[in-house]
Scaffold this motif. Structure first.
Motif, mmCIF file in Angstrom:
data_model
loop_
_atom_site.group_PDB
_atom_site.id
_atom_site.type_symbol
_atom_site.label_atom_id
_atom_site.label_comp_id
_atom_site.label_asym_id
_atom_site.label_seq_id
_atom_site.Cartn_x
_atom_site.Cartn_y
_atom_site.Cartn_z
ATOM 1 N N ARG A 91 -2.083 4.020 -5.659
ATOM 2 C CA ARG A 91 -2.579 3.694 -7.036
ATOM 3 C C ARG A 91 -2.199 2.302 -7.265
ATOM 4 N NH1 ARG A 91 1.692 7.043 -7.771
ATOM 5 N NH2 ARG A 91 3.529 6.143 -8.617
ATOM 6 N N PHE A 92 -1.247 1.590 -6.656
ATOM 7 C CA PHE A 92 -0.677 0.269 -6.725
ATOM 8 C C PHE A 92 -1.746 -0.705 -6.068
ATOM 9 C CE2 PHE A 92 3.179 2.786 -6.653
ATOM 10 C CZ PHE A 92 3.759 2.366 -8.027
ATOM 11 N N GLY A 93 -2.818 -0.346 -4.993
ATOM 12 C CA GLY A 93 -3.756 -1.278 -4.622
ATOM 13 C C GLY A 93 -4.347 -2.395 -5.332
ATOM 14 N N ASN A 94 -4.612 -1.758 -6.466
ATOM 15 C CA ASN A 94 -5.623 -2.873 -7.145
ATOM 16 C C ASN A 94 -4.747 -3.954 -7.899
ATOM 17 O OD1 ASN A 94 -8.143 -2.074 -7.288
ATOM 18 N ND2 ASN A 94 -7.811 -0.185 -8.577
ATOM 19 N N ILE A 95 -3.367 -3.617 -8.324
ATOM 20 C CA ILE A 95 -2.334 -4.410 -8.770
ATOM 21 C C ILE A 95 -1.946 -5.297 -7.682
ATOM 22 C CG2 ILE A 95 -0.077 -4.594 -9.771
ATOM 23 C CD1 ILE A 95 -0.362 -1.757 -10.954
ATOM 24 N N VAL A 96 -1.781 -4.947 -6.546
ATOM 25 C CA VAL A 96 -1.340 -5.827 -5.434
ATOM 26 C C VAL A 96 -2.352 -6.911 -5.018
ATOM 27 C CG1 VAL A 96 -0.572 -5.754 -2.877
ATOM 28 C CG2 VAL A 96 0.514 -4.254 -4.452
ATOM 29 N N ASN A 97 -3.532 -6.382 -4.799
ATOM 30 C CA ASN A 97 -4.674 -7.175 -4.510
ATOM 31 C C ASN A 97 -4.739 -8.416 -5.394
ATOM 32 O OD1 ASN A 97 -6.477 -4.487 -3.051
ATOM 33 N ND2 ASN A 97 -4.976 -5.801 -2.106
ATOM 34 N N ALA A 98 -4.912 -7.780 -6.793
ATOM 35 C CA ALA A 98 -5.297 -8.957 -7.822
ATOM 36 C C ALA A 98 -4.244 -9.889 -8.048
ATOM 37 C CB ALA A 98 -5.542 -8.119 -9.134
ATOM 38 N N ASP A 151 -11.995 2.094 -3.389
ATOM 39 C CA ASP A 151 -12.357 3.225 -2.938
ATOM 40 C C ASP A 151 -13.822 3.477 -2.110
ATOM 41 O OD1 ASP A 151 -9.980 4.396 -4.014
ATOM 42 O OD2 ASP A 151 -10.946 5.070 -5.927
ATOM 43 N N GLN A 152 -14.538 2.424 -2.455
ATOM 44 C CA GLN A 152 -16.025 2.338 -1.891
ATOM 45 C C GLN A 152 -16.169 1.905 -0.360
ATOM 46 O OE1 GLN A 152 -18.701 3.750 -3.713
ATOM 47 N NE2 GLN A 152 -17.303 4.172 -5.517
ATOM 48 N N VAL A 153 -14.984 0.947 -0.281
ATOM 49 C CA VAL A 153 -15.162 0.288 1.291
ATOM 50 C C VAL A 153 -13.901 0.375 1.886
ATOM 51 C CG1 VAL A 153 -16.857 -1.533 0.404
ATOM 52 C CG2 VAL A 153 -14.207 -1.966 0.277
ATOM 53 N N LEU A 154 -13.003 0.910 1.627
ATOM 54 C CA LEU A 154 -11.697 0.910 2.209
ATOM 55 C C LEU A 154 -11.326 2.355 2.716
ATOM 56 C CD1 LEU A 154 -9.550 -1.029 3.320
ATOM 57 C CD2 LEU A 154 -8.092 -0.638 1.144
ATOM 58 N N PRO A 155 -11.176 2.411 4.042
ATOM 59 C CA PRO A 155 -10.735 4.024 4.624
ATOM 60 C C PRO A 155 -9.445 4.369 4.218
ATOM 61 C CG PRO A 155 -10.629 2.531 6.381
ATOM 62 C CD PRO A 155 -10.955 1.628 4.983
ATOM 63 N N LYS A 156 -9.200 5.668 4.375
ATOM 64 C CA LYS A 156 -7.674 6.008 4.316
ATOM 65 C C LYS A 156 -7.123 5.609 5.620
ATOM 66 C CE LYS A 156 -8.317 10.298 1.636
ATOM 67 N NZ LYS A 156 -8.175 11.684 1.507
#
Length: 533
Positions: free
Chosen positions: A430-437, A418-423
């Motif tokens: 909400r699946f972003g962290n799971i996918v990236n990790a 949320d700090q560095v990635l734009p919309k």
């Protein structure tokens, strides 16, 4: 339901947004979503990668291991690519991994663009290697007394590289149509080959117990479970190249929306088509030892022969396969040139002023294409010395390409999405962290796995030197950076405020039927980019 936009207006908005990202529009937007998707499928073309490396999978984990490793490798690569597609939607710039890392990393840790370039060069060499080996396979079938030599394979290898280069430069205007043709040919060849093997081999096919349940490894490893993991790492090769759409995003209209589709759809289609093709190959095997003992190490023609009972039929099937693989080589060359060109625009490489030039007649980075062909040709010289070293280079392809795709995803996790990635159009939410990790963890695991020897006991001949190759190439890139670009490199001149305005304008041109007057719906499409420290 999304309405069709005016193409000229869309391209104009895309050019303005690219200008805000730090670049001027130099490449014509000659690709459509259909032609770029065809290029991505042609380049990834999972069934070709699977057919090329089927012998390794059979030796490592037998028929069932080679088969079931495929969906696992496909799903994990799809997860890696989903995180990459999100970044491509947020920052649709041809530099892709290099540019994404530049935008989301802190000032002290900007990307070395050469990592992704080396990965694509290695991919080009590996495809040309398989292609040249298949040509020699056909020759040995018709002339049994012929003993192929390394220098002969190298000459074919170089000829294929430069033929692909000529098509990329001289035929640049027709590349979208060529990729569409190769896509249709690949689908037709895949369907014809699969049906032929199932029909002709039905009287002497392998039993279902062998196809779906046999996991007896001939690799020498005591653990069948570990051998199966090695088979999974081998299957990843068939899914490489999904980031090619990201490197051509400046040659298509509305890239932030269309490029994620070009990244993900070919992987899904590739998995769905490679599974029945792989089953047909294993179904056709009547003598697995003869398959594994092929002198070229690429036993596809032996499988075709066992399935059809005819060397003529096997030759025709393999010739069609090899031609489709050459189409893949042309696509790899296209992507290599765009990647090198995109990184050179920011003076990130020595002599960048040469590689960043776009040819005035052909409207493509011809110098970058020529440098790519030259380096890949020189790299093929190791045919004359050690095939083991070349095998290590093929494994290094997996390491460099996959690692370059997850480095920006690791930065997202570290700095906070949320700090560095734009919309963006394509948002994992909400699946972003799971996918990236998951992508980062999988790639680390894969990088370690491909360093293990594929057979035991270990000797000088079968030792896996990929770790040496990886460290050597990575060290060369780092040394090159510190000796030529440290303290000099600035990067793209990004105008954050203007980029916000351009992105808003781009998104607001996408009108909708039902919810166009809904403020919440409109707000969900608005992408505001925050400055990155």
């Amino acid at each position: 339901m999304w309405k069709k936009k005016d193409p000229d207006h869309a391209v104009g908005i895309d050019d303005l947004e690219l200008e805000a990202a730090g670049y001027s529009q130099e490449m014509p937007r000659r690709f459509s979503p259909w032609s770029l998707g065809a290029l991505s499928f042609t380049l990834t073309c999972t069934w070709l990668g699977t057919g090329s490396s089927i012998g390794i999978g059979l030796a490592e984990a037998s028929a069932a291991g080679a088969l079931w490793a495929l969906p696992i490798a496909g799903v994990m690569t799809l997860i890696v690519s989903a995180g990459m597609a999100e970044l491509a939607s947020a920052y649709p710039v041809a530099g892709a991994q290099y540019y994404w890392t530049f935008m989301i990393a802190s000032d002290k840790y900007k990307a070395f663009g050469s990592f992704v370039i080396i990965g694509w060069w290695l991919a080009s060499g590996s495809v040309a290697n398989f292609n040249s080996s298949m040509i020699l396979e056909i020759v040995t079938v018709w002339y049994p007394s012929f003993q192929p030599q390394h220098w002969q394979q190298y000459l074919i290898y170089v000829a294929l590289i430069w033929l692909a280069t000529a098509l990329n430069i001289l035929g640049s205007r027709w590349l979208p149509h060529f990729n569409q043709f190769i896509f249709l040919l690949s689908v037709a060849t895949l369907a014809a080959t699969t049906m032929t093997l199932f029909i002709v081999a039905r009287g002497h096919h392998a039993p279902a117990s062998f196809i779906f349940a046999d996991t007896v490894s001939q690799s020498g490893w005591a653990s069948e479970g570990f051998s199966f993991l090695l088979a999974i790492s081998n299957s990843v090769y068939g899914f490489l190249g999904s980031d090619c759409g990201a490197h051509l995003c400046e040659e298509i209209a509305n890239p932030s929306r269309n490029v994620p589709k070009a990244i993900l759809y070919p992987l899904v289609v590739g998995l769905l088509t490679a599974l029945p093709f792989t089953i047909s190959l294993i179904y056709s095997i009547s003598d697995v030892n003869a398959v594994l003992e092929m002198i070229t190490g690429l036993p596809l023609i032996e499988i075709y022969y066992q399935g059809t009972g005819s060397y003529a039929a096997a030759s025709v099937l393999l010739a069609a396969f090899a031609f489709c693989l050459f189409g893949c080589l042309v696509g790899v060359g296209t992507t290599c040139s765009r990647t090198l060109w995109a990184v050179s625009r920011d003076d990130a490489l020595p002599f960048s002023h040469l590689w960043m030039r776009v040819h005035s007649k052909f409207h493509m980075p011809a110098n970058a294409m020529l440098l790519t062909a030259s380096c890949v040709s020189l790299y093929g010289l190791i045919f004359l010395g050690s095939t083991t070293a070349f095998s290590a280079m093929v494994s290094a392809t997996i390491m460099f390409t996959q690692t370059s795709c997850v480095i920006p995803q690791a930065i997202l996790l570290y700095r906070g999405r949320d700090q560095v990635l734009p919309k963006r159009y394509f948002d994992l939410g909400r699946f972003g962290n799971i996918v990236n990790a998951t992508a980062v963890a999988w790639t680390i695991f894969l990088d370690v796995l491909v360093c293990f020897p594929t057979s035991m006991p270990v000797s000088v001949e079968n030792m896996n030197y990929v770790s040496v190759v990886f460290v050597g190439l990575a060290s060369f890139v780092v040394l090159l950076w510190f000796s030529t670009k440290r303290g000099v490199f600035i990067g793209p001149h990004v105008n954050i405020g203007l980029m916000n305005e351009r992105r808003l304008a781009a998104l607001q041109t996408d009108t909708v039927d039902a919810d166009v007057d809904d403020p919440k719906a409109r707000e969900s499409r608005v992408s505001v980019i925050s400055p990155v420290d």
